[in-house]
Scaffold this active site. Structure first.
Site, PDB file in Angstrom:
ATOM      1  N   GLU A  14       0.633  -1.270   0.162  1.00 60.50           N
ATOM      2  CA  GLU A  14      -0.014  -0.053   0.071  1.00 60.50           C
ATOM      3  C   GLU A  14       0.900   1.388   0.095  1.00 60.50           C
ATOM      4  OE1 GLU A  14      -2.751  -0.599   3.189  1.00 60.50           O
ATOM      5  OE2 GLU A  14      -3.690  -2.134   2.600  1.00 60.50           O
ATOM      6  N   ASN A  30       2.199  -5.070  -3.226  1.00 61.56           N
ATOM      7  CA  ASN A  30       0.721  -5.389  -3.025  1.00 61.56           C
ATOM      8  C   ASN A  30      -0.110  -4.159  -2.424  1.00 61.56           C
ATOM      9  OD1 ASN A  30      -1.183  -7.688  -2.475  1.00 61.56           O
ATOM     10  ND2 ASN A  30      -1.327  -6.964  -0.444  1.00 61.56           N
ATOM     11  N   HIS A  53     -10.552  -5.578  -2.567  1.00 60.94           N
ATOM     12  CA  HIS A  53     -11.603  -5.339  -1.696  1.00 60.94           C
ATOM     13  C   HIS A  53     -12.783  -4.431  -2.521  1.00 60.94           C
ATOM     14  CE1 HIS A  53      -9.298  -7.002   1.638  1.00 60.94           C
ATOM     15  NE2 HIS A  53      -8.454  -6.120   1.316  1.00 60.94           N
ATOM     16  N   GLU A  56      -6.423 -10.367  -1.421  1.00 64.18           N
ATOM     17  CA  GLU A  56      -7.298 -10.109  -0.228  1.00 64.18           C
ATOM     18  C   GLU A  56      -8.883  -9.954  -0.608  1.00 64.18           C
ATOM     19  OE1 GLU A  56      -5.669  -6.862   1.855  1.00 64.18           O
ATOM     20  OE2 GLU A  56      -3.758  -7.583   1.769  1.00 64.18           O
ATOM     21  N   ASP A  87     -12.632  -9.766  -1.169  1.00 64.47           N
ATOM     22  CA  ASP A  87     -13.869  -9.845  -0.576  1.00 64.47           C
ATOM     23  C   ASP A  87     -14.756  -8.957  -1.404  1.00 64.47           C
ATOM     24  OD1 ASP A  87     -13.031  -7.479   0.491  1.00 64.47           O
ATOM     25  OD2 ASP A  87     -12.879  -8.241   2.454  1.00 64.47           O
TER      26      ASP A  87
HETATM   27  O1  G3I Z   1      -6.132  -8.170  18.759  1.00 61.65           O
HETATM   28  C1  G3I Z   1      -6.629  -7.023  19.283  1.00 61.65           C
HETATM   29  C2  G3I Z   1      -7.271  -7.044  20.196  1.00 61.65           C
HETATM   30  O2  G3I Z   1      -6.676  -7.655  21.467  1.00 61.65           O
HETATM   31  C3  G3I Z   1      -7.821  -5.633  20.826  1.00 61.65           C
HETATM   32  O3  G3I Z   1      -8.769  -5.680  22.190  1.00 61.65           O
HETATM   33  C4  G3I Z   1      -8.696  -5.029  19.896  1.00 61.65           C
HETATM   34  C5  G3I Z   1      -9.143  -3.508  20.175  1.00 61.65           C
HETATM   35  O4  G3I Z   1      -9.017  -2.730  18.929  1.00 61.65           O
HETATM   36  O5  G3I Z   1      -7.978  -4.879  18.670  1.00 61.65           O
HETATM   37  C6  G3I Z   1      -7.176  -6.026  18.140  1.00 61.65           C
HETATM   38  O6  G3I Z   1      -6.664  -6.094  17.021  1.00 61.65           O
HETATM   39  C7  G3I Z   1      -7.277  -5.827  16.054  1.00 61.65           C
HETATM   40  C8  G3I Z   1      -6.898  -6.699  14.774  1.00 61.65           C
HETATM   41  O7  G3I Z   1      -7.298  -6.264  13.677  1.00 61.65           O
HETATM   42  C9  G3I Z   1      -7.248  -8.205  15.069  1.00 61.65           C
HETATM   43  O8  G3I Z   1      -8.786  -8.141  15.240  1.00 61.65           O
HETATM   44  C10 G3I Z   1      -6.798  -4.293  15.289  1.00 61.65           C
HETATM   45  O9  G3I Z   1      -7.275  -3.422  16.339  1.00 61.65           O
HETATM   46  C11 G3I Z   1      -7.361  -4.050  13.908  1.00 61.65           C
HETATM   47  O10 G3I Z   1      -6.673  -2.750  13.606  1.00 61.65           O
HETATM   48  C12 G3I Z   1      -6.780  -4.953  13.086  1.00 61.65           C
HETATM   49  O11 G3I Z   1      -7.447  -4.760  11.641  1.00 61.65           O
HETATM   50  C13 G3I Z   1      -6.736  -5.504  10.766  1.00 61.65           C
HETATM   51  C14 G3I Z   1      -6.340  -4.547   9.746  1.00 61.65           C
HETATM   52  O12 G3I Z   1      -5.715  -5.050   8.467  1.00 61.65           O
HETATM   53  C15 G3I Z   1      -5.167  -3.456  10.290  1.00 61.65           C
HETATM   54  O13 G3I Z   1      -4.501  -2.943   9.210  1.00 61.65           O
HETATM   55  C16 G3I Z   1      -7.701  -6.660  10.123  1.00 61.65           C
HETATM   56  O14 G3I Z   1      -8.276  -7.674  11.058  1.00 61.65           O
HETATM   57  C17 G3I Z   1      -7.076  -6.911   8.660  1.00 61.65           C
HETATM   58  O15 G3I Z   1      -8.148  -7.881   8.117  1.00 61.65           O
HETATM   59  C18 G3I Z   1      -6.737  -5.864   7.890  1.00 61.65           C
HETATM   60  O16 G3I Z   1      -6.315  -6.479   6.623  1.00 61.65           O
HETATM   61  C19 G3I Z   1      -5.901  -5.584   5.559  1.00 61.65           C
HETATM   62  C20 G3I Z   1      -4.455  -5.969   5.053  1.00 61.65           C
HETATM   63  O17 G3I Z   1      -3.498  -6.420   6.121  1.00 61.65           O
HETATM   64  C21 G3I Z   1      -3.982  -4.894   4.132  1.00 61.65           C
HETATM   65  N1  G3I Z   1      -4.915  -4.798   3.081  1.00 61.65           N
HETATM   66  C22 G3I Z   1      -6.164  -4.092   3.772  1.00 61.65           C
HETATM   67  C23 G3I Z   1      -6.749  -5.246   4.460  1.00 61.65           C
HETATM   68  C24 G3I Z   1      -8.260  -4.750   5.051  1.00 61.65           C
HETATM   69  O18 G3I Z   1      -8.231  -3.627   5.879  1.00 61.65           O
END
Ligand code: G3I
Length: 305
Positions: free
Chosen positions: A127, A169, A206, A235, A237
């Site tokens: 990104e 990516n 996405h 990725e 969806d």
């Molecule tokens: O694990 C913690 C948890 O302990 C805490 O209580 C909670 C409170 O906010 O956060 C949890 O972590 C979260 C994590 O996902 C696991 O669920 C993060 O806040 C959250 O920011 C994170 O989001 C991820 C996101 O990337 C972050 O950049 C998404 O799961 C994930 O699907 C998403 O994936 C991205 C790719 O890496 C790059 N391309 C876009 C794609 C979608 O946004």
């Protein structure tokens, strides 16, 4: 083929999913994941904040759970991601200049070395291009270390794991007429002409109503492939439901199958309830693990070739 991985395999392609380490103990989840997919991306566990929470102290526990699950079940692993403006550990976020450049290169080297031989493809840089009409790089602390930060990351990754395919990516790079797509294309063309070690380009894919599957998706994939790189949907969806969603999924699969160097497709999660999109139903299985219409259309399209 009667599963996504089997059907994709008939044309030498893979079909993958994002896996979250803390869901592997859910047997509905792991049963579907093991049956349908043969490429695994860690949804969060290999990102910079997860693997280097303190500078020079690396943490691979959750990433290893996913890599070990994948390998023990005969699956390949896509590493995601070595360098990114987002999901940086706190210590890195306010760094700049030479110290940040060196910290980034050290991260790339350490993580790619730790996983040497176990990663099919690395998302080396994620990104790095701006949204909108500029076609240029996204502003970030990494970008401000110099425009060559991306190629420096690729060279460090190649040196650390010469056997891994190295990918750039990004998202919103699916429509050929978008400035961001052209910006990434020009970077890849430049890298290939100067011998920067890049093997592939990942298209996150996405999609939603504001960002639909473009009708020229095959053109985009074909033009990138003509630069001498493999391309992958990394990725996928698609927001929506029913036959509309199913048709859009089919279109993405069709676009990939029409390009010889489109080597595989990964969806960003298993069930709708596993998706990063808090509400919505963008995946191939419903929250109970039932196959959706979108699943059937993807499977049928893979089998039709
Ligand atoms: O694990 C913690 C948890 O302990 C805490 O209580 C909670 C409170 O906010 O956060 C949890 O972590 C979260 C994590 O996902 C696991 O669920 C993060 O806040 C959250 O920011 C994170 O989001 C991820 C996101 O990337 C972050 O950049 C998404 O799961 C994930 O699907 C998403 O994936 C991205 C790719 O890496 C790059 N391309 C876009 C794609 C979608 O946004």
């Amino acid at each position: 083929g009667s599963t996504l991985q089997a059907a994709a395999g008939e044309s030498g392609r893979y079909f993958g999913t994002a896996i979250a380490a803390n869901r592997l103990s859910d047997s509905t989840y792991s049963t579907i994941a093991n049956r349908e997919f043969n490429m695994v991306t860690a949804e969060n566990e290999m990102k910079m904040d997860a693997t280097e929470p303190n500078q020079n102290q690396f943490s691979y526990g959750n990433a290893d759970r996913i890599v070990n699950w994948a390998r023990s079940n005969g699956k390949q692993v896509r590493g995601h991601a070595l360098a990114w403006h987002s999901q940086q550990p706190g210590w890195m976020q306010n760094m700049s200049g030479t110290s940040l450049r060196n910290a980034m290169l050290n991260h790339v080297t350490q993580v790619a070395t730790y996983y040497r031989g176990k990663i099919h493809t690395w998302d080396v840089v994620n990104e790095a291009f701006a949204d909108g009409s500029s076609g240029g790089r996204r502003d970030s602390n990494l970008q401000r270390t110099g425009n060559d930060w991306i190629e420096a990351a690729f060279r460090a990754a190649r040196a650390a794991d010469p056997g891994a395919k190295l990918c750039y990516n990004d998202y919103n790079t699916d429509n050929w007429s978008h400035a961001k797509t052209q910006g990434v294309y020009n970077m890849v063309r430049d890298f290939k002409s100067r011998g920067v070690p890049i093997d592939c380009v990942g298209f996150q894919a996405h999609f939603n109503s504001g960002n639909p599957v473009p009708s020229n998706y095959d053109v985009t994939l074909r033009n990138f492939a003509a630069l001498g790189v493999d391309v992958q949907i990394t990725e996928l969806d698609i927001e929506g439901s029913g036959s509309s969603q199913a048709q859009q999924y089919q279109g993405v699969v069709q676009a990939c199958l029409s390009v010889a160097r489109c080597t595989g497709i990964t969806v960003w999660g298993v069930r709708d309830s596993d998706s990063w999109r808090a509400s919505g139903t963008p995946l191939l299985f419903d929250g109970s693990g039932n196959k959706k219409a979108a699943y059937t259309s993807v499977l049928n399209q893979l089998n039709a070739g």
